[in-house]
Write a protein that holds these residues in place. Structure first.
Motif: not given
Length: 363
Positions: A197-210
């Motif tokens: 989850f931390p990896i996925y959440a950080d990755s989406l944040h860099r893409l600008g996606t909730p």
């Protein structure tokens, strides 16, 4: 009191009925087992037609569901899972299936398919939603508006032998997999979402996606059991750098939710990660690798094409009720560019706090 499976529409003289599962998810053991048994043997059905998604959509994401099935001579002849996603920001839609790349009608013949399609159309009109969206792989309703130029899927058979699969990968992409191996990357099956989850959440944040809430991914593991796992890639020092949640259905593996740290790209962490999913799945007897949906013109589209997968257009078909045109709720819509840019600038803890509230309304 409503019957457990209420009839919502009778068909023609051949005797098909369209019914709806009306009781709470998990309470219709026999009906739900019959649903999944049909899905397992129906060629048109996918992992996203499985009855477990009803529980995920209702109990974890809070959406109203209408799981319709056609019945002939007391036997299921088709299924159509629907959920209503409603928000002030993105409208009110009846979708098969939200948060899933495939959906729509899965039926044993055209008669059953037509009965289910008409029942869904009538339900959309009755609810006065903005639109009904059926996420088919191929065109089913040629007179409906269709979004068939935006999304594609990537599917390809895989061999039982890892070496043959690696040789089937184009040279440049194969070199990236070998780079990950040379960098000493390792992979493991994780028992929970704690590293993912931390990896996925950080990755989406860099893409600008909730991002969807952590409990959603935990629920996927709980509901689908052995048909859902997590593969995580680490460095030689044991630092997690990429992770993906995978689904398994019949003879297919579907890597679905994946992400990586900023370090992953330099170490070929994404390339090694998906190779490990393919390698492990082939060794377990799976024969198809489904890379899922991508939008044309995006980085994920190019990444998957580099593996030697040919894009196959998806046909998302619409019956418009209150809406005047097909919705364009996707990051390529210029309307959302300022939002995406702003979301990237939010502190990660703020994005992770607000993201689940917003993401569950995207569908």
């Amino acid at each position: 009191m409503k019957p457990l499976n209420s009839t919502i529409r009778s068909s023609d003289a051949a005797g098909d009925l369209v019914k709806r599962l009306d009781a709470a998810p998990g309470s219709l053991v026999g009906a739900e087992a019959a649903w999944d048994a049909f899905v397992e043997q129906c060629p048109e059905a996918t992992f996203f037609h499985r009855i477990g998604w009803r529980r995920i959509l209702e109990e974890t994401l809070g959406h109203r569901t209408d799981y319709l099935f056609s019945e002939r001579d007391g036997q299921i002849s088709g299924v159509l899972p629907l959920a209503q996603v409603k928000s002030l920001l993105f409208g009110n839609a009846l979708i098969s299936v939200p948060f899933c790349v495939y959906g729509g009608v899965a039926a044993q013949d055209q008669q059953a398919a037509a009965s289910l399609t008409e029942a869904a159309r009538a339900l959309a009109e009755e609810r006065q939603v903005d639109y009904l969206e059926l996420r088919h792989r191929e065109r089913r309703n040629p007179d409906w508006p269709c979004k068939d130029g935006l999304y594609v899927t990537f599917r390809k058979p895989i061999d039982p032998e890892p070496d043959k699969n690696l040789q089937a990968v184009p040279r440049k992409q194969r070199a990236m997999v070998r780079k990950g191996i040379k960098n000493g990357l390792q992979s493991a099956i994780d028992p929970d979402v704690d590293r993912f989850f931390p990896i996925y959440a950080d990755s989406l944040h860099r893409l600008g996606t909730p991002v969807l809430p952590r409990r959603y991914f935990r629920a996927l593991q709980q509901v689908f059991g052995a048909d859902c796992d997590l593969v995580t890639t680490t460095t030689e020092a044991g630092q997690p750098i990429s992770s993906v949640l995978n689904f398994y259905f019949r003879d297919e593996v579907l890597p679905y939710y994946g992400g990586g740290t900023e370090q992953a790209r330099a170490l070929a962490g994404f390339d090694f990660l998906y190779w490990e999913v393919m390698r492990r799945a082939a060794e377990r007897g799976y024969r198809w690798f489904d890379y899922g949906r991508s939008k044309r013109g995006t980085g994920s589209f190019s990444f998957k094409k580099n593996w030697g997968f040919e894009p196959q257009p998806l046909s998302y078909e619409y019956h418009l009720v209150r809406a005047k045109q097909i919705p364009e709720i996707n990051p390529l819509n210029p309307k959302y560019r300022l939002f995406i840019a702003g979301w990237k600038r939010l502190p990660l803890f703020v994005a992770n706090g607000l993201g689940p509230w917003l993401a569950r309304r995207l569908g």
